[in-house]
Design a protein around this motif. Structure first.
Motif, short mmCIF file in Angstrom:
data_model
loop_
_atom_site.label_atom_id
_atom_site.label_comp_id
_atom_site.label_asym_id
_atom_site.label_seq_id
_atom_site.Cartn_x
_atom_site.Cartn_y
_atom_site.Cartn_z
N SER A 100 -10.17 63.58 8.71
CA SER A 100 -9.26 62.59 9.28
C SER A 100 -9.05 61.48 8.26
O SER A 100 -9.86 61.27 7.35
CB SER A 100 -9.81 62.01 10.58
N LEU A 101 -7.92 60.78 8.40
CA LEU A 101 -7.66 59.62 7.56
C LEU A 101 -8.56 58.47 8.00
O LEU A 101 -8.56 58.08 9.16
CB LEU A 101 -6.20 59.20 7.68
N THR A 102 -9.30 57.91 7.04
CA THR A 102 -10.25 56.85 7.32
C THR A 102 -10.11 55.75 6.29
O THR A 102 -10.12 56.02 5.08
CB THR A 102 -11.69 57.38 7.29
N ARG A 103 -9.99 54.51 6.75
CA ARG A 103 -9.98 53.37 5.84
C ARG A 103 -11.42 53.13 5.40
O ARG A 103 -12.28 52.81 6.21
CB ARG A 103 -9.40 52.15 6.55
N ILE A 104 -11.68 53.26 4.09
CA ILE A 104 -13.07 53.22 3.63
C ILE A 104 -13.44 51.93 2.92
O ILE A 104 -14.63 51.62 2.78
CB ILE A 104 -13.41 54.41 2.72
N ALA A 105 -12.46 51.15 2.44
CA ALA A 105 -12.80 49.90 1.75
C ALA A 105 -11.58 48.99 1.73
O ALA A 105 -10.43 49.47 1.66
CB ALA A 105 -13.26 50.17 0.32
N VAL A 106 -11.82 47.68 1.78
CA VAL A 106 -10.73 46.70 1.81
C VAL A 106 -11.14 45.46 1.03
O VAL A 106 -12.32 45.17 0.85
CB VAL A 106 -10.38 46.28 3.25
N THR A 107 -10.13 44.70 0.58
CA THR A 107 -10.35 43.33 0.14
C THR A 107 -10.15 42.42 1.34
O THR A 107 -9.53 42.82 2.33
CB THR A 107 -9.36 42.92 -0.96
N PRO A 108 -10.61 41.18 1.27
CA PRO A 108 -10.24 40.22 2.32
C PRO A 108 -8.73 39.99 2.30
O PRO A 108 -8.08 40.11 1.25
CB PRO A 108 -11.00 38.94 1.93
N HIS A 109 -8.15 39.65 3.46
CA HIS A 109 -6.76 39.21 3.48
C HIS A 109 -6.63 37.93 2.65
O HIS A 109 -7.57 37.13 2.55
CB HIS A 109 -6.31 38.93 4.91
N ILE A 110 -5.45 37.73 2.07
CA ILE A 110 -5.22 36.53 1.27
C ILE A 110 -5.46 35.27 2.11
O ILE A 110 -5.97 34.27 1.60
CB ILE A 110 -3.79 36.54 0.68
N GLY A 111 -5.12 35.32 3.40
CA GLY A 111 -5.47 34.22 4.28
C GLY A 111 -4.29 33.49 4.89
O GLY A 111 -4.49 32.56 5.68
N ARG A 112 -3.08 33.91 4.56
CA ARG A 112 -1.89 33.22 5.06
C ARG A 112 -0.74 34.21 5.13
O ARG A 112 -0.59 35.07 4.25
CB ARG A 112 -1.53 32.06 4.13
N ALA A 113 0.08 34.13 6.16
CA ALA A 113 1.23 35.01 6.29
C ALA A 113 2.18 34.84 5.11
O ALA A 113 2.24 33.78 4.48
CB ALA A 113 1.97 34.71 7.59
N ASN A 114 2.92 35.91 4.81
CA ASN A 114 3.92 35.90 3.74
C ASN A 114 3.32 35.65 2.36
O ASN A 114 3.96 35.07 1.49
CB ASN A 114 5.03 34.87 4.02
N ARG A 115 2.10 36.13 2.18
CA ARG A 115 1.45 36.12 0.88
C ARG A 115 1.05 37.56 0.56
O ARG A 115 0.44 38.23 1.38
CB ARG A 115 0.23 35.19 0.87
N TRP A 116 1.38 38.01 -0.66
CA TRP A 116 1.33 39.43 -0.99
C TRP A 116 0.54 39.66 -2.26
O TRP A 116 0.28 38.74 -3.03
CB TRP A 116 2.78 39.93 -1.15
#
Length: 256
Positions: free
Chosen positions: A129-145
């Motif tokens: 199955s598709l599994t999310r295995i690792a992430v960075t933290p979100h930048i912390g504010r909408a409309n930031r990429w």
């Protein structure tokens, strides 16, 4: 029957329904682990997140993957499509099949954005199955990429690392991360560089190895020079490769 990698397909402005893996999956080596990821796509265009920096490429709700299930490829393709919850979208020029764990099998690297907390880089894997295995933290504010750049062994420890630019239109910071457990752990960060202009549907530059280790190839902050950035110890060091001109990135990535 699904045997060969699918050719890259892209969005059509005004009629976008999906965007597929940019480039082919690397060919499986002898004794490769099954199933072997062959193609990934983003689909389900949505307007629930109004941020628009990618030249009309929409945000997406779904990630799908197709995989080669057997060595002789005489069975039907296997795969799966997942849908994000209402608070998230995929915000990217396409999913990437990169080996970022060092297991010689491609993972899927793609940008997700939260409607309130902005973008994060994510790594997905496919076994059954598709599994999310690792992430960075979100930048912390909408409309930031953030804009993915490439993968390489920047700190020469034998494991792949991922390079991306945090807020390429604002902060303009190159970040190197590596997979540790369920996190993408930051190894180094440096300002003054970028790989994307607002409104463009492509991310510029990439990662190269011309025989002296991994280097990130991207632009300086005002798009006047091509830069090569490498890790020296625990810090990033940049040098100019000359004025930015037509084909500068492709020439640099080809070590010319």
């Amino acid at each position: 029957m699904f045997c060969a990698p699918l050719s890259a397909q892209t969005w059509a402005q005004g009629a976008a329904s999906f965007i597929e893996t940019k480039g082919a999956s690397p060919a499986p080596a002898a004794g490769y682990r099954l199933p072997w990821p062959q193609s990934a796509r983003l689909s389900g265009p949505t307007d629930r997140y109004s941020h628009d920096v990618l030249g009309g490429i929409p945000r997406w709700t779904d990630l799908g993957l197709r995989a080669q299930p057997c060595a002789t490829c005489d069975q039907a393709a296997t795969g799966q499509t997942i849908r994000l919850p209402e608070t998230l979208v995929f915000e990217d020029t396409g999913p990437r099949l990169w080996d970022v764990t060092g297991d010689a099998t491609p993972e899927i690297v793609v940008v997700e954005s939260d409607l309130r907390k902005g973008a994060r880089l994510t790594v997905w894997s496919y076994d059954t199955s598709l599994t999310r295995i690792a992430v960075t933290p979100h930048i912390g504010r909408a409309n930031r990429w953030l804009a993915p750049l490439g993968v390489g062994d920047f700190n020469a420890d034998g494991q792949p690392d991922i390079a991306y630019v945090d807020r390429p239109h604002l902060a303009r910071e190159l970040v190197i991360v590596t997979v540790k457990g369920k996190r993408l752990v930051e190894l180094a960060r440096m300002g003054g560089v970028t790989n994307h202009r607002i409104g463009e549907s492509v991310i510029s530059g990439g990662v190269r190895n011309c025989g002296q280790g991994a280097e990130a190839i991207l632009a300086n902050a005002d798009w006047s020079e091509v830069m090569a950035v490498r890790m020296e110890g625990a810090r990033l060091v940049a040098r100019s490769l000359g004025p930015l001109a037509r084909n500068s990135f492709s020439r640099a990535l080809a070590c010319r």
